[in-house]
Design a protein around this motif. Structure first.
Motif, PDB file in Angstrom:
ATOM      1  N   GLY A  13       3.516   2.685  -0.608  1.00  0.00           N
ATOM      2  CA  GLY A  13       2.742   3.322   0.323  1.00  0.00           C
ATOM      3  C   GLY A  13       2.948   4.738   0.571  1.00  0.00           C
ATOM      4  O   GLY A  13       3.113   5.513  -0.482  1.00  0.00           O
ATOM      5  N   CYS A  14       2.537   5.254   1.698  1.00  0.00           N
ATOM      6  CA  CYS A  14       2.755   6.702   1.863  1.00  0.00           C
ATOM      7  C   CYS A  14       3.935   7.432   2.499  1.00  0.00           C
ATOM      8  O   CYS A  14       4.118   8.361   1.927  1.00  0.00           O
ATOM      9  CB  CYS A  14       1.479   7.151   2.793  1.00  0.00           C
ATOM     10  SG  CYS A  14      -0.251   6.702   2.525  1.00  0.00           S
ATOM     11  N   CYS A  48      -3.503   4.901  -0.755  1.00  0.00           N
ATOM     12  CA  CYS A  48      -3.055   4.417   0.631  1.00  0.00           C
ATOM     13  C   CYS A  48      -3.444   3.141   0.947  1.00  0.00           C
ATOM     14  O   CYS A  48      -4.626   2.663   0.545  1.00  0.00           O
ATOM     15  CB  CYS A  48      -3.483   5.542   1.531  1.00  0.00           C
ATOM     16  SG  CYS A  48      -3.219   4.854   3.329  1.00  0.00           S
ATOM     17  N   VAL A  51      -4.017   2.780   5.777  1.00  0.00           N
ATOM     18  CA  VAL A  51      -3.353   2.511   6.937  1.00  0.00           C
ATOM     19  C   VAL A  51      -4.151   1.988   8.153  1.00  0.00           C
ATOM     20  O   VAL A  51      -5.264   2.254   8.468  1.00  0.00           O
ATOM     21  CB  VAL A  51      -2.778   3.736   7.493  1.00  0.00           C
ATOM     22  CG1 VAL A  51      -3.788   5.048   7.263  1.00  0.00           C
ATOM     23  CG2 VAL A  51      -2.256   3.691   8.994  1.00  0.00           C
ATOM     24  N   GLY A  53      -3.935   1.451  11.344  1.00  0.00           N
ATOM     25  CA  GLY A  53      -4.318   2.410  12.651  1.00  0.00           C
ATOM     26  C   GLY A  53      -5.477   3.246  12.476  1.00  0.00           C
ATOM     27  O   GLY A  53      -6.007   3.637  13.604  1.00  0.00           O
ATOM     28  N   ILE A  54      -5.845   3.754  11.529  1.00  0.00           N
ATOM     29  CA  ILE A  54      -7.063   4.586  11.087  1.00  0.00           C
ATOM     30  C   ILE A  54      -8.270   3.934  10.657  1.00  0.00           C
ATOM     31  O   ILE A  54      -9.300   3.663  11.393  1.00  0.00           O
ATOM     32  CB  ILE A  54      -6.672   5.768  10.041  1.00  0.00           C
ATOM     33  CG1 ILE A  54      -5.313   6.284  10.550  1.00  0.00           C
ATOM     34  CG2 ILE A  54      -7.742   6.705  10.027  1.00  0.00           C
ATOM     35  CD1 ILE A  54      -5.026   7.389  11.489  1.00  0.00           C
ATOM     36  N   PHE A  55      -8.167   3.400   9.642  1.00  0.00           N
ATOM     37  CA  PHE A  55      -9.339   2.797   8.811  1.00  0.00           C
ATOM     38  C   PHE A  55      -9.638   1.457   9.478  1.00  0.00           C
ATOM     39  O   PHE A  55     -10.905   1.234   9.630  1.00  0.00           O
ATOM     40  CB  PHE A  55      -9.134   2.707   7.232  1.00  0.00           C
ATOM     41  CG  PHE A  55      -8.730   4.070   6.927  1.00  0.00           C
ATOM     42  CD1 PHE A  55      -9.904   5.053   6.401  1.00  0.00           C
ATOM     43  CD2 PHE A  55      -7.550   4.456   6.882  1.00  0.00           C
ATOM     44  CE1 PHE A  55      -9.897   6.366   5.892  1.00  0.00           C
ATOM     45  CE2 PHE A  55      -7.351   5.759   6.163  1.00  0.00           C
ATOM     46  CZ  PHE A  55      -8.524   6.611   5.728  1.00  0.00           C
ATOM     47  N   TYR A  56      -9.117   0.607   9.637  1.00  0.00           N
ATOM     48  CA  TYR A  56      -9.101  -0.834  10.043  1.00  0.00           C
ATOM     49  C   TYR A  56      -9.603  -0.678  11.538  1.00  0.00           C
ATOM     50  O   TYR A  56     -10.478  -1.261  11.950  1.00  0.00           O
ATOM     51  CB  TYR A  56      -7.933  -1.664  10.072  1.00  0.00           C
ATOM     52  CG  TYR A  56      -8.295  -3.151  10.614  1.00  0.00           C
ATOM     53  CD1 TYR A  56      -8.977  -4.116   9.779  1.00  0.00           C
ATOM     54  CD2 TYR A  56      -8.012  -3.442  11.909  1.00  0.00           C
ATOM     55  CE1 TYR A  56      -9.343  -5.301  10.352  1.00  0.00           C
ATOM     56  CE2 TYR A  56      -8.153  -4.754  12.516  1.00  0.00           C
ATOM     57  CZ  TYR A  56      -8.783  -5.770  11.594  1.00  0.00           C
ATOM     58  OH  TYR A  56      -9.174  -6.965  12.157  1.00  0.00           O
ATOM     59  N   SER A  57      -9.225   0.557  12.136  1.00  0.00           N
ATOM     60  CA  SER A  57      -9.678   0.841  13.951  1.00  0.00           C
ATOM     61  C   SER A  57     -11.036   1.462  13.650  1.00  0.00           C
ATOM     62  O   SER A  57     -11.526   1.424  14.751  1.00  0.00           O
ATOM     63  CB  SER A  57      -8.570   1.752  14.367  1.00  0.00           C
ATOM     64  OG  SER A  57      -7.372   0.747  14.479  1.00  0.00           O
ATOM     65  N   LEU A  66     -11.227  -0.019   0.406  1.00  0.00           N
ATOM     66  CA  LEU A  66     -10.062   0.795  -0.044  1.00  0.00           C
ATOM     67  C   LEU A  66      -8.936  -0.129  -0.023  1.00  0.00           C
ATOM     68  O   LEU A  66      -8.097  -0.085  -1.496  1.00  0.00           O
ATOM     69  CB  LEU A  66      -9.713   1.941   0.803  1.00  0.00           C
ATOM     70  CG  LEU A  66     -10.494   2.951   1.127  1.00  0.00           C
ATOM     71  CD1 LEU A  66     -10.419   3.884   2.371  1.00  0.00           C
ATOM     72  CD2 LEU A  66     -10.716   3.716  -0.142  1.00  0.00           C
ATOM     73  N   GLY A 217       2.586   2.372  16.483  1.00  0.00           N
ATOM     74  CA  GLY A 217       1.444   1.988  15.500  1.00  0.00           C
ATOM     75  C   GLY A 217      -0.110   2.176  16.549  1.00  0.00           C
ATOM     76  O   GLY A 217      -0.084   2.921  17.602  1.00  0.00           O
ATOM     77  N   GLY A 218      -1.281   1.956  15.564  1.00  0.00           N
ATOM     78  CA  GLY A 218      -2.321   1.916  16.159  1.00  0.00           C
ATOM     79  C   GLY A 218      -2.802   3.487  16.582  1.00  0.00           C
ATOM     80  O   GLY A 218      -3.623   3.781  17.026  1.00  0.00           O
ATOM     81  N   GLY A 219      -2.038   4.403  15.688  1.00  0.00           N
ATOM     82  CA  GLY A 219      -2.515   5.610  15.909  1.00  0.00           C
ATOM     83  C   GLY A 219      -1.842   6.322  17.277  1.00  0.00           C
ATOM     84  O   GLY A 219      -2.240   7.642  17.634  1.00  0.00           O
TER      85      GLY A 219
END
Lengths: 309, 695, 192
Positions: A13-14, A48, A51, A53-57, A66, A217-219
């Protein structure tokens, strides 16, 4: 014992490679020839996860594309993905579930065609003329250790039992929830990390609200860091009451949060480490290789106690 | 296009000659508007016009309400004046009005089974209200199929079977007791089977009843005694129903009388044996708060007041020694070698009253029932409040025996929760929590009571008034929110509840000495077994299904078997008693008439074709077909008419096609299919037409 | 408003400016359907029991009540919800406890989908998305860490590898194909 036909691709991961390289070293060492000698290699093409919290959200379509790209890499290598992070686990695992739906698989493949890739899953057998596929397997380091190698093997490899060390285990949310994903643990009573800690000779201490979120989490960490830190420090206070020497987690993002949130404390914080780092210590690695320099909370007090026996 | 007569390989008589004139029976079609229910969607005029052109149809009429007197008169008139021989009514579901129209054509002198109902309401106008044209086409097609089938109908005769004027009541809680007493008072013999050593059920465990505050056992005990003494009632306590065969009128029931190891006829209930018994175990009746001996009666008012040895815990069964109880008994009632006994009863009707169980909170659940001493369930609270309970009616905390000054109730535990697959409301928890909060304050004035609720359902007579009273008189606090977290103070053992007070939009944390989980009602574990023995249908929540939710609330799908009390769904005591009385009167009807008419729509086995493979016997959900020696040797299947529901499972599965359900024979169904495929109402599909021409 | 003045009129003036009655013009019809479109379950089935709020770690800390947000979704108070901060940590505790089997965390995610499409994009989303299309990772590489990697004997991060350029290109193709670049406003970073 582990099935010898099982082979893996590291998915760091990152956060691990770019913030906590010590974890990467520990994982490579524990799974490498000095440790469990796992059939595992690197992929030069993983991106990546991405993540959650960013993309799924914000856009599930992009997130799935991705994630699928990463899954295709493992599928084409006929290997399972070995994640060391709860976020990567949740993101990739959820993606394999979405891809079980033929409609979303078709939609994804129409776009993946633009980069010459196609997700099918891993062919496992043929029935008549039809090939049967299974989703790409995504594993968490902890689950792999406990389920495939077993606690006895971990105990056996423990050269320097971490006696007198009191560990507060933090599981992290995406390891446990939603329940449909984390089928390997009881989300209300997880035990695997505790068992690894015990197998390493240390004591796992119980503390209030141990299954609570780290707060990042979740940003939330990126967006309102004060709020994230407030939650983390609450948890740290409870851990401190229980008299723990260190916090052990299976997630580098939780680790990062615990590590950073404690910066604001006037007193010394509680050192945080990945379960692989703890395992490596028990297996006798030189602590200098574990990159504790990159951790904000100094591990000195902990390491002194470790040497003290 | 092939003529149906040519391709008819089903042996049907095709009622159509070459010029289209009727050759078969004369058919009358009656299309119902059902007010605007059907006519608002379906163009009934168009359907009638199409029906008029169908082969065999002599009369086709429309009616605003065919089921009305006027509509029925029209049918009778058509039969008498036009010589109609088969009647097709296109209206609602046959479940609703088939009996009406059968009686109607019978009045006109036609056999009742020469009626066919076409459902153009539930299966057409109601479901296609947005597509009126298509709905009209479908109604026309359905009528066409119905007319085709009607031409094939044969007269049938209903059969009469005698009814044994004896009833069986399974379960003797308040519902079972009431049903048995009602039937017995009407003069019928009643057998009551109860699995526990004493009758009384859950009501016997309760302290007081809502909303009036009557003492539960005080009002129940006289009924229990009356039941035991009633000359028309045979009480089989500590017994289980094992097998039920037969049908309405004559059920054969096998009952296992579990061995008490005490002869009921000799035991006088003096209790000397229990005094002598050295073994102490938790009393189930007190939910583990009190203790009993290994030879025991569950509670002082038990009926019958006969002792029972609990084999699991009796020293004699463990070590072969002891026998202190036998020595203590002056009547020689105790017999450790006593065996179970299986008896057979013959009854005409059965009332099922197997009751409920209370939900058991999850292990490792949020409400910490298994972890914290001072978290108890509602039923446990009943025992703690009960004067004959383990504390003599003194409400104390389990952890230290102190009187709790702050008590919280948590509502909807095990109810209205999709996560644990308990989607229903248990209907009694709101009221028992409110009632208990009153009793608590009567015992210990100024006790602080808080009720964490989602919705308060105080719907019954006097319920709302009680809800008002506890707030007015005792200041009981109602907090709208489902608690999220319970923590225990390790020293004081007090419980802190964290919950959102949703009406305040604030998260609250409050400390209590005792927390009561208002657990819901679930089907009793014995119900599942009884359900299988009797072939009863079960609704998704696990309770038994009634035959119709509104119009047949105590009947089951099986004739002669009725439901009473909580086995059909959660309900309070007045509702259970009301349902028990309804079940008793429903069961009395056929027993009073001493006979019932059985629908002739049953399966008929062609003895020539049957090879006696027994597949039908295995598959039948009602246990109807049996294998009997055939006239020409070999085993042959035979349907027991009184058991057969005409479901068609046997006919569909018979490899020999030896079985046909009356009114649904292959011939009749094929003729319907043919009518449906023969000539689509809508303009012929071009491609199909072309194909037809080529052939 | 000056402090003195505020005291003088009891702070009422500000309050009077706000509309205290919610009329239909403030409601967004079909909002529940829109939430479903982005993967949230049917908010109309919520019982409003408040269990989600009680277990939410965020609700304990700030004026944010999970149940309240779901209520607003039921009601169609879109304007109000979209102006709430993005604070759900997606810990899924609410989901574990919900008796109506809703998944409030997924509803929050659906709300974020809607917010982004209304142009409400928090800066951290842009940053992470930019990192992804630039470095293939959502965390920016750090030179200090690279040095430590060398000291530990680890290879440089594979994203530094010249061959990784093709991966970056693939990522950009995907991000462009799903129009994410336009959605988030990072078109200039994506060169396809």
């Amino acid at each position: 014992m582990i099935n010898p036909s099982n082979s893996y691709l590291y998915f760091f991961g990152c956060v691990i490679p770019n913030r906590y390289p010590g974890i990467e070293y520990a994982v490579r060492w524990v799974t490498g020839k000095d440790g469990f000698n796992l059939d595992v290699k690197d992929s030069q093409e993983f991106s990546c996860c991405p993540v959650p919290g960013i993309f799924y959200s914000t856009d599930k379509d992009t997130w799935l594309l991705l994630a699928s790209r990463n899954l295709v890499l493992a599928q084409d290598e006929r290997r399972q993905i070995l994640t060391v992070c709860n976020g990567c686990l949740a993101s990739l695992l959820k993606a394999t579930e979405y891809l079980q739906e033929p409609k979303s698989m078709g939609k994804v493949n129409r776009v993946l065609a633009q980069i010459g890739k196609k997700y099918t899953g891993v062919p496992v057998r043929t029935e008549g003329k039809r090939r049967v596929f299974e989703p790409v397997k995504v594993r968490h380091y902890v689950e792999l250790m406990v389920k495939d190698f077993g606690l006895d093997a971990i105990k056996e490899k423990t050269m320097h039992p971490l006696k007198n060390i009191r560990v507060a285990v933090h599981y992290g949310c995406h390891y446990l929830r939603p329940t449909e994903h984390a089928t390997f643990e009881d989300p209300n009573d997880p035990v695997m990390i505790d068992n690894i800690v015990k197998a390493c000779g240390a004591t796992s201490v119980d503390y209030e609200d141990r299954l609570d979120c780290c707060g990042a989490g979740g940003g939330v960490r990126s967006h309102v860091v004060d709020l994230a830190n407030a939650l983390t420090l609450d948890k740290c206070a409870k851990i401190s009451t229980a008299g723990a020497d260190c916090i052990v987690t299976g997630c580098p993002f939780c680790l990062l949060q615990f590590d950073n949130a404690q910066k604001s404390l006037s007193k010394d914080g509680i050192p945080v480490m990945h379960v692989a780092q703890l395992q490596a210590l028990a297996m006798g690695i030189d602590p200098i290789s574990l990159g504790f320099d990159t951790h904000h909370v100094s591990a000195h007090s902990f390491l002194r106690k470790l040497k003290g026996y | 296009m092939a003529e149906p007569a040519k391709q008819d390989n089903t042996g049907a008589v095709t009622p159509k000659t070459e010029d289209g004139a009727a050759a078969g029976p004369k058919i009358g079609v009656f299309i119902c508007h059902c007010g605007s229910n059907i006519a608002g969607v379906v163009d009934c005029g168009k359907v009638r016009q199409a029906a008029e052109k169908l082969p065999g149809v002599t009369v086709a009429k429309e009616n605003k309400y065919t089921c009305s007197d006027l509509g029925q008169e029209e049918i009778i008139k058509a039969i008498r004046e036009n010589g109609i021989e088969r009647v097709v009514v296109a209206s609602c579901s046959p479940r609703l009005h088939e009996p009406t129209f059968r009686k109607c054509i019978e009045r006109a002198g036609l056999n009742a089974y020469l009626l066919h109902m076409v459902n153009i309401r539930e299966q057409c106008s109601w479901v296609h209200s947005q597509e009126k044209e298509k709905a009209t086409d479908k109604a026309t097609d359905l009528v066409k199929m119905g007319v085709s089938k009607a031409s094939m109908l044969q007269p049938l005769a209903a059969r009469e079977v005698p009814v044994e004027p004896v009833s069986l009541v399974i379960g003797a809680g308040v519902a079972g007791i009431q049903a048995a007493l009602d039937l017995a008072n009407m003069g019928f013999k009643v057998n009551v089977v109860e699995t526990q050593p004493s009758i009384g059920g859950k009501m016997a465990q309760l302290d007081k009843t809502f909303p009036t505050g009557d003492c539960a056992i005080c009002i129940l005990a006289p009924k229990m005694v009356e039941l035991a003494r009633h000359p028309n009632i045979t009480l089989l306590s500590y017994s289980d129903v094992e097998e039920v065969k037969g049908h309405i009128g004559s059920y054969e029931v096998k009952v296992r009388r579990k061995s008490r190891f005490v002869h009921e006829d000799k035991c006088v209930g003096c209790g000397l044996c229990a005094e002598a018994c050295p073994v102490k175990v938790d009393n189930e009746f007190d939910l583990g708060f009190g203790q009993r001996k290994a030879i025991y009666v569950p509670f002082p008012q038990a009926v019958p007041l006969k002792y029972t040895i609990d084999k699991e815990n009796c020293l004699h069964f463990k070590s072969g020694k002891c026998l202190l109880c036998a020595k203590a008994c002056s009547n020689q009632a105790i017999d450790h070698k006593m065996q179970d006994e299986v008896i057979t009863l013959k009854v005409g009707t059965i009332i099922v009253a197997t009751g409920y169980e209370t939900y058991v909170p999850m292990r490792k659940g949020v409400y910490k029932y298994w972890e914290f001493d001072n978290v108890i369930t509602g039923l446990e609270l009943e025992r703690l409040l009960n004067a004959s309970g383990p504390t003599g009616g003194h409400l104390v905390r389990p952890s230290d025996g102190q009187v709790p000054k702050r008590i919280a109730f948590i509502q909807c535990v095990g109810s209205r929760n999709k996560k644990i697959n308990k989607n229903y409301c248990s209907r009694v928890c709101c009221m028992y929590a409110i009632k208990d909060s009153q009793i608590i304050n009567e015992h210990e004035p100024k006790t602080e009571v808080a009720v964490y609720y989602n919705d308060i359902r105080a719907f019954g007579k006097g319920f709302e008034e009680l809800y008002h009273r506890v707030r007015e008189e005792y200041g009981v606090e109602f907090i709208r929110g489902r608690p999220a977290k319970l923590t225990e103070d390790p020293n004081t053992k007090a419980i802190t509840i964290r919950a959102e007070e949703t009406l305040l939009n604030k998260i609250t944390e409050r400390e209590f000495d005792l927390v009561v989980l208002s657990t819901g009602l679930i089907p009793s574990p014995g119900s599942e077994k009884i359900g299988k023995v009797l072939n009863l249908a079960v609704s998704p929540d696990g309770f038994f299904s009634e035959a119709h939710p509104k119009l047949r609330p105590v009947d089951t799908a099986i004739d002669g078997i009725f439901l009473a009390g909580c086995c059909q769904g959660p309900k309070d005591i007045p509702d259970s008693v009301a349902q028990a009385k309804a079940a008793a009167s429903s069961a009395a009807a056929p027993m009073y008439a001493k006979k019932v008419w059985i629908e002739p729509l049953t399966a008929v086995v062609d003895q020539e074709l049957c090879v006696g493979c027994g597949l039908c016997v295995e598959l039948c959900p009602y246990g109807s077909p049996e294998l009997v020696p055939g006239e020409k040797g070999g085993m042959k299947a035979r349907a027991i008419e009184a058991l057969c529901h005409g479901c068609g499972t046997c006919a569909a599965s018979c490899p020999q096609k030896a079985i046909s359900p009356m009114q649904f024979t292959d011939t009749q169904i094929f003729s319907e299919i043919e009518a449906a495929l023969h000539e689509p109402t809508k303009k012929q599909n071009g491609k199909k037409k072309a194909e037809a021409e080529v052939s | 408003m000056k402090e003195v003045e505020k005291v003088f009129i009891g702070g009422l003036k500000e309050e009077l400016m706000e509309d205290k009655v919610i009329d239909e013009s403030q409601l967004a019809p079909g909002f529940a359907e829109e939430i479903k479109k982005y993967g949230g379950k049917d908010v109309m089935t919520c019982l409003q029991c408040g269990n989600c709020t009680g277990v939410c770690p965020i609700s304990l800390k700030i004026d944010y009540k999970t149940r309240n947000i779901i209520k607003c979704c039921q009601f169609g108070l879109k304007k109000y919800i979209l102006s709430t901060r993005w604070v759900c940590a997606t810990c899924y505790r609410c989901y574990e406890h919900c008796p109506a089997d809703l998944n409030p965390a997924e509803i929050m995610i659906a709300l974020r989908h809607i917010a982004v499409r209304e142009g409400i994009i928090p800066p951290f989303v842009k940053t992470a998305a930019t990192n992804l299309v630039k470095y293939g990772q959502s965390v920016r590489p750090d030179e200090e860490i690279d040095k430590i990697r060398r000291e530990l004997g680890l290879k440089p991060v594979h994203t530094h590898d010249p061959s990784f350029k093709s991966v970056i290109r693939e990522i950009q193709v995907l991000v462009h194909a799903s129009k994410y670049d336009k959605l988030i406003g990072i078109q200039e970073e994506v060169k396809v």
